[in-house]
Design a protein around this motif. Structure first.
Motif, PDB file in Angstrom:
ATOM      1  N   THR A   2       0.850  -1.187   0.000  1.00 24.48           N
ATOM      2  CA  THR A   2       0.000   0.000   0.000  1.00 24.48           C
ATOM      3  C   THR A   2       0.886   1.239   0.000  1.00 24.48           C
ATOM      4  OG1 THR A   2      -1.737  -1.158   1.223  1.00 24.48           O
ATOM      5  CG2 THR A   2      -1.816   1.248   1.181  1.00 24.48           C
ATOM      6  N   LEU A   3       0.724   2.083  -0.981  1.00 28.16           N
ATOM      7  CA  LEU A   3       1.498   3.323  -1.050  1.00 28.16           C
ATOM      8  C   LEU A   3       0.798   4.403  -0.233  1.00 28.16           C
ATOM      9  CD1 LEU A   3       2.357   3.364  -4.865  1.00 28.16           C
ATOM     10  CD2 LEU A   3       3.871   2.748  -2.970  1.00 28.16           C
ATOM     11  N   HIS A   4       1.576   5.094   0.582  1.00 34.63           N
ATOM     12  CA  HIS A   4       1.012   6.166   1.405  1.00 34.63           C
ATOM     13  C   HIS A   4       0.679   7.372   0.537  1.00 34.63           C
ATOM     14  CE1 HIS A   4       0.387   9.086   4.560  1.00 34.63           C
ATOM     15  NE2 HIS A   4       1.344   9.845   4.046  1.00 34.63           N
ATOM     16  N   THR A   5      -0.493   7.916   0.715  1.00 32.66           N
ATOM     17  CA  THR A   5      -0.911   9.138   0.025  1.00 32.66           C
ATOM     18  C   THR A   5      -1.400  10.139   1.052  1.00 32.66           C
ATOM     19  OG1 THR A   5      -1.583   7.903  -1.953  1.00 32.66           O
ATOM     20  CG2 THR A   5      -2.459  10.141  -1.705  1.00 32.66           C
ATOM     21  N   ASP A   6      -0.774  11.297   1.087  1.00 26.82           N
ATOM     22  CA  ASP A   6      -1.177  12.372   1.992  1.00 26.82           C
ATOM     23  C   ASP A   6      -2.256  13.202   1.300  1.00 26.82           C
ATOM     24  OD1 ASP A   6      -1.454  14.654   3.549  1.00 26.82           O
ATOM     25  OD2 ASP A   6       0.652  14.664   4.142  1.00 26.82           O
ATOM     26  N   TRP A   7      -3.475  13.170   1.834  1.00 29.99           N
ATOM     27  CA  TRP A   7      -4.600  13.844   1.198  1.00 29.99           C
ATOM     28  C   TRP A   7      -4.818  15.274   1.685  1.00 29.99           C
ATOM     29  CZ3 TRP A   7      -7.534  12.675  -2.905  1.00 29.99           C
ATOM     30  CH2 TRP A   7      -7.441  11.378  -3.422  1.00 29.99           C
ATOM     31  N   THR A   8      -4.007  15.754   2.617  1.00 34.27           N
ATOM     32  CA  THR A   8      -4.234  17.104   3.132  1.00 34.27           C
ATOM     33  C   THR A   8      -3.976  18.140   2.034  1.00 34.27           C
ATOM     34  OG1 THR A   8      -1.970  17.204   3.955  1.00 34.27           O
ATOM     35  CG2 THR A   8      -3.675  16.489   5.496  1.00 34.27           C
ATOM     36  N   MET A  34      -7.808  23.456  -4.446  1.00 35.22           N
ATOM     37  CA  MET A  34      -8.751  22.510  -3.873  1.00 35.22           C
ATOM     38  C   MET A  34      -8.368  21.110  -4.325  1.00 35.22           C
ATOM     39  SD  MET A  34     -12.148  23.491  -6.144  1.00 35.22           S
ATOM     40  CE  MET A  34     -13.230  22.722  -4.942  1.00 35.22           C
ATOM     41  N   VAL A  35      -8.709  20.138  -3.497  1.00 38.50           N
ATOM     42  CA  VAL A  35      -8.399  18.749  -3.785  1.00 38.50           C
ATOM     43  C   VAL A  35      -9.705  17.959  -3.818  1.00 38.50           C
ATOM     44  CG1 VAL A  35      -7.265  16.641  -2.958  1.00 38.50           C
ATOM     45  CG2 VAL A  35      -6.133  18.860  -2.687  1.00 38.50           C
ATOM     46  N   PHE A  36      -9.972  17.308  -4.941  1.00 37.42           N
ATOM     47  CA  PHE A  36     -11.139  16.441  -5.026  1.00 37.42           C
ATOM     48  C   PHE A  36     -10.731  15.022  -4.656  1.00 37.42           C
ATOM     49  CE2 PHE A  36     -12.683  19.659  -8.189  1.00 37.42           C
ATOM     50  CZ  PHE A  36     -13.766  20.088  -7.419  1.00 37.42           C
ATOM     51  N   LYS A  37     -11.552  14.388  -3.833  1.00 41.11           N
ATOM     52  CA  LYS A  37     -11.246  13.022  -3.397  1.00 41.11           C
ATOM     53  C   LYS A  37     -12.203  11.994  -3.986  1.00 41.11           C
ATOM     54  CE  LYS A  37      -9.832  10.360   0.610  1.00 41.11           C
ATOM     55  NZ  LYS A  37      -9.587  10.369   2.078  1.00 41.11           N
ATOM     56  N   LYS A  38     -13.418  12.418  -4.341  1.00 41.30           N
ATOM     57  CA  LYS A  38     -14.420  11.456  -4.793  1.00 41.30           C
ATOM     58  C   LYS A  38     -15.310  12.077  -5.851  1.00 41.30           C
ATOM     59  CE  LYS A  38     -18.428   8.825  -3.086  1.00 41.30           C
ATOM     60  NZ  LYS A  38     -19.299   8.571  -1.909  1.00 41.30           N
TER      61      LYS A  38
END
Length: 439
Positions: A2-8, A34-38
């Motif tokens: 599992t690769l770590h992804t920082d979503w902040t 802005m960051v879209f997650k879904k």
């Protein structure tokens, strides 16, 4: 693994600023990141969980809906079996998709043999169409419309009529023709096609050798500000260009796949059959893919030299593309684009009555635009108001884009699953954004 992804948001923005080249950092819409997650169908959620209605379709790439389950399932099934297969070898998925794409092309007498060349992107497809037209006709000169956008590669830039997209070192042999804009065109409002068709002849006579390879036309200009070609323009252009040895090349990258509502392809409204059709974006609903569809005899001379696109017929993307065609039919999305687009356009006209900054509202199907002006009589573009409304739309939960030669248009090209239930919410969000300017 599992690769770590920082979503902040802050960490993501810092990584972009540090590791993205300046050219890739430039193309951002809002002042604040802005960051879209879904994404799900016509909706998006940012990293903080806030919901938005996507009126941009991720630059018109999302045609049938974000993460549409049938498209995702088709791509996953193929990826788990064989993720990629070069076109040096045979694979049934892109072969089936080519057949299915060809079947969407107009063929009233059944005597046109349509063939397909898959590319990695729309810009590459434009490049290929340019080469194909020049190879087949033996002519070099190409025509394109002012304010047209055809892609960021060097060749595609050369037929793009917006200075902000043009970089040094583009190839030549391109002449630009006045676009038949029925709002701010050089012949005034509602001038129709005739004077602009005369301009094609003048341009050929004065800016080319007198023989042309072809003319590129978007049936509805996308980045140009949703400028629809008036009735008779594309058919008239085809007649004039063919008389000078050239081909009609329809750029359907944004207007294709049922988005305009009336037909599968935007050019069909004018009763014309192009010689070459370029498509991409919505073809894969977010999976990278483009294609050039042309008559078999036009493509034939290209076999004399090597032409290859590494991921062009990628079976995973083509599996997604096959599912897109199926979903458009099963979900009746072309007719949905017609109905929902007409309802939204009607509300945009109400918006125009309420806000003096709006000079024009226009479009067809789910390709719509609001154009901002400083004065309705002079039609002076107002990019500042456009930018302010655009920023306020974010607060209203709407994602759209600024476009047009002067960045004075708000462009709406949502996933074609946008519903009638969404129309009022979109109207209220836009109205709120305009009202916030005077608050």
């Amino acid at each position: 693994m599992t690769l770590h992804t920082d979503w902040t948001l802050n960490e993501t923005a810092e990584r972009r600023d540090t590791y993205y080249a300046a050219s890739q950092r430039k193309f951002v819409p809002f002042k604040d990141p802005m960051v879209f997650k879904k994404g799900q169908m016509q909706y998006l959620w940012d990293v903080e969980g806030r919901k938005y209605t996507d009126l941009l379709g991720m630059n018109v790439c999302i045609s049938v809906g974000h993460s549409h389950p049938k498209v995702v399932a088709a791509a996953m099934e193929q990826a788990q079996e064989l993720t990629h297969c070069t076109t040096m070898f045979y694979h049934p998925v892109p072969a089936h998709f080519a057949q299915e794409l060809a079947a969407t092309m107009p063929n009233p007498d059944g005597d046109i043999e349509w063939v397909v060349h898959f590319t990695n992107s729309g810009a590459e497809a434009i490049d290929l169409a340019m080469t194909m037209a020049r190879t087949y006709t033996g002519n070099l000169d190409l025509l394109a419309l002012r304010t047209a956008y055809h892609g960021p590669t060097a060749a595609a830039q050369s037929i793009t009529g917006i200075s902000g997209w043009r970089h040094p070192g583009m190839p030549g042999n391109v002449a630009f023709v006045a676009e038949p804009n029925q709002y701010r065109g050089i012949f005034g409002e509602h001038a129709g096609a005739a004077p602009y068709l005369d301009e094609i002849e003048r341009t050929i006579d004065t800016a080319t050798s007198g023989r042309v390879a072809g003319m590129f036309i978007e049936s509805v200009q996308g980045y140009g500000g949703i400028v629809e070609m008036p009735k008779g323009y594309m058919s008239g252009a085809a007649e004039r260009v063919r008389a000078k040895g050239g081909l009609l090349i329809a750029d359907e990258v944004q207007a294709g796949f049922g988005r305009t509502g009336d037909h599968m392809w935007g050019f069909e409204r004018d009763g014309v059959i192009p010689d070459i059709v370029v498509m991409a974006k919505g073809i894969g609903n977010g999976f990278p893919l483009g294609a050039v569809v042309t008559r078999k005899h036009i493509a034939a001379p290209m076999a004399e030299k090597f032409m290859f696109h590494t991921y062009g017929a990628n079976p995973t993307s083509c599996a997604a593309g096959r599912a897109v065609l199926q979903v458009i039919k099963e979900d009746n999305l072309q007719d949905n684009a017609r109905q929902v687009g007409a309802a939204l356009l009607k509300r945009l006209h109400v918006l125009k009555e309420r806000h003096a900054a709006i000079g024009d509202v226009r479009g067809r199907g789910l390709m719509l635009a609001i154009e901002m002006v400083k004065d309705r009589k002079t039609k002076e573009p107002d990019p500042d108001t456009t930018a302010a409304v655009f920023e306020a739309c974010r607060e209203s939960g709407l994602i759209l884009s600024k476009s047009g030669a002067y960045q004075s248009c708000l462009r709406m090209v949502p996933p074609m699953c946008l519903s009638l239930d969404d129309v009022e919410q979109v109207y209220e969000g836009l109205d709120q954004a305009f009202n916030s300017l005077s608050a």
